[in-house]
Design a protein around this motif. Sequence first.
Motif, short mmCIF file in Angstrom:
data_model
loop_
_atom_site.label_atom_id
_atom_site.label_comp_id
_atom_site.label_asym_id
_atom_site.label_seq_id
_atom_site.Cartn_x
_atom_site.Cartn_y
_atom_site.Cartn_z
N PRO A 158 19.56 19.07 -28.10
CA PRO A 158 19.41 19.58 -26.80
C PRO A 158 18.43 21.27 -27.61
O PRO A 158 18.22 21.57 -26.95
CB PRO A 158 20.58 20.03 -26.87
N ALA A 159 18.29 21.36 -28.85
CA ALA A 159 17.86 22.74 -29.31
C ALA A 159 16.43 23.32 -29.35
O ALA A 159 15.61 24.35 -29.07
CB ALA A 159 17.70 23.17 -30.24
N VAL A 160 15.93 21.98 -28.95
CA VAL A 160 14.53 21.17 -28.74
C VAL A 160 13.50 21.53 -27.64
O VAL A 160 12.88 21.24 -27.39
CB VAL A 160 13.94 20.36 -29.81
N VAL A 161 14.62 20.90 -26.68
CA VAL A 161 14.16 20.32 -25.72
C VAL A 161 13.12 21.11 -24.71
O VAL A 161 12.46 20.69 -24.46
CB VAL A 161 15.93 19.28 -24.80
N SER A 162 14.14 22.40 -24.38
CA SER A 162 13.63 23.22 -23.35
C SER A 162 11.66 23.61 -24.01
O SER A 162 11.24 23.50 -23.19
CB SER A 162 14.49 24.56 -23.57
N LYS A 163 12.37 23.36 -24.81
CA LYS A 163 10.69 24.24 -25.77
C LYS A 163 9.15 22.69 -25.42
O LYS A 163 8.28 23.12 -25.12
CB LYS A 163 10.47 24.42 -27.18
N LEU A 164 9.95 21.72 -25.90
CA LEU A 164 9.01 20.22 -25.98
C LEU A 164 9.06 20.02 -24.37
O LEU A 164 7.67 19.77 -24.08
CB LEU A 164 9.87 19.77 -25.83
N GLN A 165 9.68 20.43 -23.34
CA GLN A 165 9.39 20.67 -21.35
C GLN A 165 8.42 20.49 -21.43
O GLN A 165 7.35 19.82 -20.45
CB GLN A 165 9.99 20.07 -21.17
N THR A 166 8.38 22.18 -21.87
CA THR A 166 7.47 23.27 -21.56
C THR A 166 5.56 22.31 -22.15
O THR A 166 4.85 22.72 -21.85
CB THR A 166 7.61 24.48 -21.86
N SER A 167 5.60 22.96 -23.38
CA SER A 167 5.13 22.35 -24.03
C SER A 167 4.30 20.27 -23.22
O SER A 167 3.55 20.65 -22.20
CB SER A 167 4.54 21.80 -25.53
N LEU A 168 4.82 19.84 -23.07
CA LEU A 168 4.83 18.62 -22.67
C LEU A 168 4.17 18.50 -20.71
O LEU A 168 3.12 17.40 -20.67
CB LEU A 168 5.74 17.24 -22.69
N ASP A 169 4.65 19.51 -20.01
CA ASP A 169 4.54 20.05 -18.44
C ASP A 169 2.87 20.51 -18.45
O ASP A 169 2.56 19.55 -17.70
CB ASP A 169 5.68 20.49 -17.75
N ALA A 170 2.54 21.17 -19.51
CA ALA A 170 0.85 21.66 -19.19
C ALA A 170 0.81 20.30 -20.00
O ALA A 170 -0.96 20.59 -20.31
CB ALA A 170 1.41 22.55 -20.88
N ALA A 171 1.01 19.65 -21.27
CA ALA A 171 -0.22 18.87 -21.98
C ALA A 171 -0.70 17.52 -20.92
O ALA A 171 -1.40 16.62 -21.04
CB ALA A 171 0.36 18.02 -22.99
N TYR A 172 0.71 17.65 -20.26
CA TYR A 172 0.02 15.97 -19.39
C TYR A 172 -0.80 16.91 -17.57
O TYR A 172 -0.17 16.69 -16.55
CB TYR A 172 1.32 15.86 -18.46
N SER A 173 -1.70 17.28 -18.20
CA SER A 173 -2.73 17.72 -16.84
C SER A 173 -3.30 17.40 -16.64
O SER A 173 -3.48 15.72 -16.39
CB SER A 173 -3.08 19.38 -17.71
N PRO A 174 -4.11 17.50 -15.57
CA PRO A 174 -5.01 16.44 -13.94
C PRO A 174 -5.95 16.23 -15.34
O PRO A 174 -6.45 14.81 -15.22
CB PRO A 174 -5.35 17.33 -13.14
N ALA A 175 -6.50 16.83 -16.37
CA ALA A 175 -7.07 16.10 -17.71
C ALA A 175 -7.12 15.19 -18.40
O ALA A 175 -7.96 13.79 -18.37
CB ALA A 175 -8.25 17.47 -17.96
N PHE A 176 -5.84 14.99 -18.31
CA PHE A 176 -5.39 14.43 -19.50
C PHE A 176 -5.32 13.26 -18.98
O PHE A 176 -5.17 11.59 -19.39
CB PHE A 176 -3.69 14.86 -20.19
N TYR A 177 -3.97 13.01 -17.68
CA TYR A 177 -4.03 12.01 -16.41
C TYR A 177 -5.72 11.29 -16.27
O TYR A 177 -5.91 10.18 -16.17
CB TYR A 177 -3.49 12.60 -15.27
N ALA A 178 -6.71 12.07 -16.11
CA ALA A 178 -7.72 11.73 -15.78
C ALA A 178 -8.44 10.76 -16.61
O ALA A 178 -9.45 9.98 -16.56
CB ALA A 178 -9.04 12.82 -15.27
N ASN A 179 -8.13 11.38 -17.99
CA ASN A 179 -8.54 10.87 -19.33
C ASN A 179 -7.68 8.85 -19.65
O ASN A 179 -8.21 8.42 -20.52
CB ASN A 179 -8.37 11.70 -20.62
#
Length: 289
Positions: free
Chosen positions: A155-176
């Motif tokens: 739980p200590a790393v979940v919030s930061k990781l969720q934010t990073s992943l939301d940014a990483a799974y971008s339209p460009a990432f999906y298209a790739n």
Amino acid sequence: MSPGDEHDYRGKDQGGRADDPYSTLGGTRQTRTRLPDGDPGNPTARRPVRNSRSLVTITGIVVLLVAAIAFANRGGGSDDDASPGAKSSGAAGSGPTAATGTKPVEGKNGTIPSGFARDEQGAQSAAANYAVALGSAEMFNSDTRRTIIEATHDPAVVSKLQTSLDAAYSPAFYANVGLNEDGTTPTGLTFISRTVPVGTKVVDMDGDAATVEVWCTGLVGLAGEGATKPVTGTWFTISQKLKWVAGDWKISSSSQAEGPTPVNGDNRASTADDMAAAVDGYGGFTYAR
């Protein structure tokens, strides 16, 4: 996925194979399965080894099977390392092709197993199951991805990781990876993302933390007529730093590296329709040990 680090394998007391960095996991030694002896007079009792007719070099997208693992490297916590294992010294080494250990866990956190033992075997089981979940197609949907991260991480790393992943799974990432910009699968196609653990090794344990490496093979791509990103296979090793939190193992940080990769066989690639049917017809595993 981006390559990671932390390559050492099992510790000194893990079944007597500590001096070999890859042990029977595809490195300097190879796992050999002993087949039943056939009729000595029958030369066809065992199939001869066939040489590969071709070695196919796959280029293109960097493996995206365990996208969460790669991006987890941006955040992540620390490790204190976990308790001495209860496993006997010969448990893993005596039968590399056989199932070992105690009865599987019975608990689940959603669809992900939980309640792993507080020992080396439990840490390995947790790491293998978490690799399966983090390499699944559900990671490409924002809602199910959040559920998976909460179930597998400290739980200590979940919030930061969720934010990073939301940014990483971008339209460009999906298209790739051949998906629509919102992460949905194009009409008429089947998106495949699966990770299959081949073996696990405890690198370090001390107190309430452990470092476990999971050697994996996986599939990723689109199946169906007209798919521009066909399903390909890959091999990689995930290193997970686990922490004992609230009665279970959770990931505090992780990384990934390519291989060990075996020589390609001479199997012909299946059609896109066959691949789609296989994914629909064969369910993934929820417990690995």
